[in-house]
Design a protein around this motif. Sequence first.
Motif, mmCIF file in Angstrom:
data_model
loop_
_atom_site.group_PDB
_atom_site.id
_atom_site.type_symbol
_atom_site.label_atom_id
_atom_site.label_comp_id
_atom_site.label_asym_id
_atom_site.label_seq_id
_atom_site.Cartn_x
_atom_site.Cartn_y
_atom_site.Cartn_z
ATOM 1 N N HIS A 246 49.110 -24.650 -76.056
ATOM 2 C CA HIS A 246 50.231 -25.637 -75.925
ATOM 3 C C HIS A 246 50.013 -26.849 -76.633
ATOM 4 C CE1 HIS A 246 52.366 -23.507 -73.054
ATOM 5 N NE2 HIS A 246 51.485 -22.918 -72.333
ATOM 6 N N ASP A 247 48.883 -27.496 -76.603
ATOM 7 C CA ASP A 247 48.800 -28.785 -76.999
ATOM 8 C C ASP A 247 48.745 -28.939 -78.751
ATOM 9 O OD1 ASP A 247 48.563 -29.862 -74.644
ATOM 10 O OD2 ASP A 247 46.212 -30.305 -74.929
ATOM 11 N N SER A 250 52.632 -28.387 -79.690
ATOM 12 C CA SER A 250 53.502 -29.687 -79.405
ATOM 13 C C SER A 250 52.973 -30.705 -80.480
ATOM 14 C CB SER A 250 53.002 -30.414 -78.045
ATOM 15 O OG SER A 250 53.440 -29.550 -77.056
ATOM 16 N N ARG A 279 50.691 -19.460 -80.855
ATOM 17 C CA ARG A 279 51.916 -18.757 -80.179
ATOM 18 C C ARG A 279 51.637 -17.212 -79.428
ATOM 19 N NH1 ARG A 279 56.151 -22.057 -80.865
ATOM 20 N NH2 ARG A 279 56.401 -23.403 -82.659
ATOM 21 N N LEU A 282 49.641 -17.488 -76.479
ATOM 22 C CA LEU A 282 50.527 -17.795 -75.066
ATOM 23 C C LEU A 282 51.540 -16.581 -74.853
ATOM 24 C CD1 LEU A 282 51.883 -21.436 -76.029
ATOM 25 C CD2 LEU A 282 49.947 -20.775 -74.526
#
Length: 291
Positions: A246-247, A250, A279, A282
């Motif tokens: 995620h980090d 971002s 991705r 995730l």
Amino acid sequence: MTDAILRPRRSVLYMPGANERALEKAKGIDADALILDLEDAVAPDSKPEARERVCAAVRSGEYGHRELAIRVNGIGTQWHDDDIAAAAAAGPDAVLVPKVGSADEVMQLVAALESAGAPEKTQLWAMIETPGALLHAEEICAAHERLTVIVMGTNDVVNETFGLHVPGRNPVVLTALSLSLLAARASGKVIIDGVYNDVKNLEGFEAEARQGREMGFDGKTLIHPSQVEPANVAFAPSDDDIAHAHDMISAFEEAKAAGQGVVTFNGRMVEELHVRDARRILAFAEAIAAR
């Protein structure tokens, strides 16, 4: 990424098709997939009865989220044709065939499934476990789109090369795993690592599962329910992996929006390929959660 790639197959547990109690117990085991076995786990005299029992289990609809594959007896055996016909009629998620040795055999198996009326959802899984198959792994993997999953038969690889089972696996087995993984990835297939035989050695199992994950395998075939949970852990993204992904995404998106030509995250340069992998992690975590 296709649904076949994203579907969790961290833990793929063999269950003996002749054992009614085991098939019943499997309904409560938290494996991603079950292989209901008509081959090695079933004595010759018991194969017809096991075939009926396994097909009834598939049709029962009582296995929840677990992906169900029927392992039939191999091409050329006296049970193969009847196994294929019965499995096609039962309509499992997949039919697993041992000792697939060539692209021609893949095409033969696809034709047999279609001729027997297998539903479209029933995939073909193939075991790669012989020297000849290993030398033609790329051709096997690319032979047909109905073939979606490769399962490594590492016990047979050791047996047929006269090798030894050793901690960390011997160089021929590692070569076999590497060749097959490259062939599977080149063809967009899922690939499952072979079994670990010493069911009482949890530390050894965990080490081999980590090795398989580090190599890039999607999961591991298992021979005992006690191996399910450590396999699920080994082949799933950790909480730290998810947070890191995620980090990174971002940071990458913010840098791109600001017009920065070079993106760094935690002191390291980040490229599109790193973000694609983040991705993927995730998406796989979401698929596990949705299971």
